[in-house]
Design a protein around this motif. Structure first.
Motif, PDB file in Angstrom:
ATOM      1  N   PRO A   1       0.869  -1.211   0.033  1.00 43.26           N
ATOM      2  CA  PRO A   1       0.142  -0.027   0.204  1.00 43.26           C
ATOM      3  C   PRO A   1       0.802   1.127   0.005  1.00 43.26           C
ATOM      4  N   ALA A   2       0.409   2.212  -0.946  1.00 41.38           N
ATOM      5  CA  ALA A   2       1.257   3.394  -0.818  1.00 41.38           C
ATOM      6  C   ALA A   2       1.020   4.199   0.493  1.00 41.38           C
ATOM      7  N   GLY A   3       1.973   5.343   0.765  1.00 40.81           N
ATOM      8  CA  GLY A   3       1.802   6.016   1.779  1.00 40.81           C
ATOM      9  C   GLY A   3       1.206   7.523   1.286  1.00 40.81           C
ATOM     10  N   TRP A   4       1.223   8.326   1.844  1.00 44.27           N
ATOM     11  CA  TRP A   4       0.857   9.773   1.447  1.00 44.27           C
ATOM     12  C   TRP A   4       1.788  11.020   1.887  1.00 44.27           C
ATOM     13  N   ILE A   5       1.484  12.289   1.451  1.00 44.75           N
ATOM     14  CA  ILE A   5       2.321  13.339   1.877  1.00 44.75           C
ATOM     15  C   ILE A   5       1.235  14.438   2.387  1.00 44.75           C
ATOM     16  N   GLU A   6       1.580  14.939   3.462  1.00 47.82           N
ATOM     17  CA  GLU A   6       1.072  15.982   4.094  1.00 47.82           C
ATOM     18  C   GLU A   6       1.905  17.195   4.279  1.00 47.82           C
ATOM     19  N   VAL A   7       1.389  18.533   3.741  1.00 45.81           N
ATOM     20  CA  VAL A   7       2.121  19.662   3.808  1.00 45.81           C
ATOM     21  C   VAL A   7       1.428  20.509   5.073  1.00 45.81           C
ATOM     22  N   ILE A   8       2.349  20.917   5.830  1.00 43.44           N
ATOM     23  CA  ILE A   8       1.774  22.214   6.810  1.00 43.44           C
ATOM     24  C   ILE A   8       2.451  23.393   6.417  1.00 43.44           C
ATOM     25  N   CYS A   9       1.693  24.288   6.193  1.00 44.64           N
ATOM     26  CA  CYS A   9       2.571  25.683   5.518  1.00 44.64           C
ATOM     27  C   CYS A   9       1.892  26.894   6.202  1.00 44.64           C
ATOM     28  N   GLY A  10       2.592  27.811   5.941  1.00 43.59           N
ATOM     29  CA  GLY A  10       2.348  29.247   6.484  1.00 43.59           C
ATOM     30  C   GLY A  10       3.212  30.284   6.843  1.00 43.59           C
ATOM     31  N   SER A  11       3.054  31.270   7.392  1.00 38.04           N
ATOM     32  CA  SER A  11       3.898  32.390   7.659  1.00 38.04           C
ATOM     33  C   SER A  11       4.825  32.008   9.149  1.00 38.04           C
ATOM     34  N   MET A  12       5.931  32.734   9.285  1.00 39.51           N
ATOM     35  CA  MET A  12       6.336  32.481  10.573  1.00 39.51           C
ATOM     36  C   MET A  12       5.349  32.619  11.795  1.00 39.51           C
ATOM     37  N   PHE A  13       5.490  31.952  12.948  1.00 39.07           N
ATOM     38  CA  PHE A  13       4.780  32.178  14.059  1.00 39.07           C
ATOM     39  C   PHE A  13       3.233  31.741  13.943  1.00 39.07           C
ATOM     40  N   SER A  14       3.120  30.955  12.827  1.00 37.92           N
ATOM     41  CA  SER A  14       1.565  30.440  12.510  1.00 37.92           C
ATOM     42  C   SER A  14       1.265  29.103  13.070  1.00 37.92           C
ATOM     43  N   GLY A  15       2.304  28.430  13.523  1.00 36.45           N
ATOM     44  CA  GLY A  15       2.064  27.186  14.410  1.00 36.45           C
ATOM     45  C   GLY A  15       2.396  26.035  13.533  1.00 36.45           C
ATOM     46  N   LYS A  16       3.172  26.326  12.578  1.00 37.57           N
ATOM     47  CA  LYS A  16       3.418  25.052  11.647  1.00 37.57           C
ATOM     48  C   LYS A  16       4.410  23.891  12.733  1.00 37.57           C
ATOM     49  N   GLU A  83      11.013  22.995   8.600  1.00 39.54           N
ATOM     50  CA  GLU A  83      11.848  24.047   8.045  1.00 39.54           C
ATOM     51  C   GLU A  83      12.152  23.669   6.506  1.00 39.54           C
ATOM     52  N   VAL A  84      11.224  22.790   5.869  1.00 36.59           N
ATOM     53  CA  VAL A  84      11.416  22.291   4.635  1.00 36.59           C
ATOM     54  C   VAL A  84      11.717  22.937   3.339  1.00 36.59           C
ATOM     55  N   GLN A  85      11.341  24.300   3.644  1.00 38.82           N
ATOM     56  CA  GLN A  85      11.683  25.365   2.643  1.00 38.82           C
ATOM     57  C   GLN A  85      13.399  25.487   2.448  1.00 38.82           C
ATOM     58  N   PHE A  86      14.065  24.989   3.648  1.00 44.85           N
ATOM     59  CA  PHE A  86      15.507  25.226   3.283  1.00 44.85           C
ATOM     60  C   PHE A  86      16.280  24.065   2.585  1.00 44.85           C
ATOM     61  N   PHE A  87      15.399  22.880   2.268  1.00 47.32           N
ATOM     62  CA  PHE A  87      16.002  21.923   1.529  1.00 47.32           C
ATOM     63  C   PHE A  87      15.941  22.328   0.027  1.00 47.32           C
ATOM     64  N   ASP A  88      17.009  21.375  -0.899  1.00 48.11           N
ATOM     65  CA  ASP A  88      17.183  21.505  -2.197  1.00 48.11           C
ATOM     66  C   ASP A  88      15.980  21.067  -2.879  1.00 48.11           C
ATOM     67  N   ASP A  89      15.680  21.413  -3.953  1.00 50.52           N
ATOM     68  CA  ASP A  89      14.563  21.009  -4.802  1.00 50.52           C
ATOM     69  C   ASP A  89      14.269  19.339  -4.957  1.00 50.52           C
ATOM     70  N   HIS A  90      15.481  18.820  -4.876  1.00 53.95           N
ATOM     71  CA  HIS A  90      15.417  17.267  -4.776  1.00 53.95           C
ATOM     72  C   HIS A  90      14.518  16.599  -3.673  1.00 53.95           C
ATOM     73  N   ILE A  91      13.813  17.553  -2.797  1.00 52.73           N
ATOM     74  CA  ILE A  91      13.360  16.986  -1.611  1.00 52.73           C
ATOM     75  C   ILE A  91      11.944  16.465  -2.187  1.00 52.73           C
ATOM     76  N   ALA A 108       6.613  20.360   7.126  1.00 56.37           N
ATOM     77  CA  ALA A 108       6.104  21.795   7.519  1.00 56.37           C
ATOM     78  C   ALA A 108       7.149  22.821   7.069  1.00 56.37           C
ATOM     79  N   GLY A 109       6.638  23.830   6.346  1.00 57.51           N
ATOM     80  CA  GLY A 109       7.646  25.064   5.988  1.00 57.51           C
ATOM     81  C   GLY A 109       6.861  26.390   5.567  1.00 57.51           C
ATOM     82  N   LEU A 110       7.870  27.366   5.401  1.00 58.96           N
ATOM     83  CA  LEU A 110       7.266  28.434   4.874  1.00 58.96           C
ATOM     84  C   LEU A 110       6.674  28.545   3.583  1.00 58.96           C
ATOM     85  N   ASP A 111       5.625  28.760   3.041  1.00 56.77           N
ATOM     86  CA  ASP A 111       5.494  28.910   1.848  1.00 56.77           C
ATOM     87  C   ASP A 111       5.754  30.316   1.065  1.00 56.77           C
ATOM     88  N   MET A 112       6.137  31.136   1.804  1.00 62.87           N
ATOM     89  CA  MET A 112       6.772  32.302   1.118  1.00 62.87           C
ATOM     90  C   MET A 112       7.504  32.953   1.936  1.00 62.87           C
TER      91      MET A 112
END
Ligand code: ADP
Ligand code: MG
Length: 179
Positions: A1-16, A83-91, A108-112
């Motif tokens: 069975p396959a897994g899945w991906i969840e993204v938690i995004c928002g600004s700083m201090f948003s509770g990610k 802090e997934v925004q800091f990884f390279d695109d290969h992520i 979890a990461g900063l969307d902007m």
């Protein structure tokens, strides 16, 4: 069975980070094997722990690049990345292949960035994820829901590690200086 991906995004201090820790602790309660990674670049609070602004924390493994995650994540059911925004695109590919192996991936990461531009690999991750949750901070100027990270200092580089001394959460109108 396959897994899945969840993204938690928002600004700083948003509770990610809070939301990421909440989901991971529940996965541990459910007896899942959980591993948590963060980019080596982010050592604001602690070398190894992931710490939220309200001082919730969970043990993590710092990694230098997204490839290391593939090597280290073999034995687990649930993988958390902060802090997934800091990884390279290969992520994006790394998350896809781990999910295809049957794992649940929660990132979890900063969307902007501080200019309001999409941040690094976040758009790619949001596109391939099954679930995307956008959380909001409180605008420090007017109290509305905030989705921008406003930089209070002059430096112009995209990556500037900092906290309330360098950034504040702002809503759309306060970010654009209309209030
Ligand atoms: P993130 O990972 O998104 O930066 P955290 O999960 O580390 O956020 O922290 C969220 C916590 O930050 C909130 O529960 C609250 O205690 C605190 N906080 C500080 N400033 C703000 C703000 N402007 N809006 C909302 N929460 C804030
Ligand atoms: Mg955080």
């Amino acid at each position: 069975p396959a897994g899945w991906i969840e993204v938690i995004c928002g600004s700083m201090f948003s509770g990610k980070t809070e939301e990421l820790i909440r989901r991971l602790k529940r996965a541990k309660i459910a007896q899942m094997r959980v591993e948590i990674f963060k980019p080596m670049a982010d050592t604001r609070y602690h070398d190894e722990d992931i710490v939220s602004h309200n001082q919730n924390s969970i043990r993590s493994t710092p990694v230098n690049n997204s490839g290391e995650i593939l090597l280290l994540a073999g034995d687990c059911d649930v993988i958390g990345l902060d802090e997934v925004q800091f990884f390279d695109d290969h992520i994006v590919e790394v998350c896809n292949s781990l999910a295809n192996q049957g794992k649940r991936i929660i990132v979890a990461g900063l969307d902007m960035d501080f200019k309001g531009q999409p941040f690094g690999p976040m758009p790619g991750l949001m596109a391939i994820a099954e679930f995307v949750t956008k959380v909001h901070a409180v605008c420090v100027n007017c109290g509305a829901a905030a989705h921008y990270s406003y930089r209070k200092v002059e430096q112009q580089q995209t990556v500037l590690l900092g906290e309330t001394e360098s950034y504040e959460a702002r809503c759309r109108s306060c970010f654009h200086g209309q209030n």
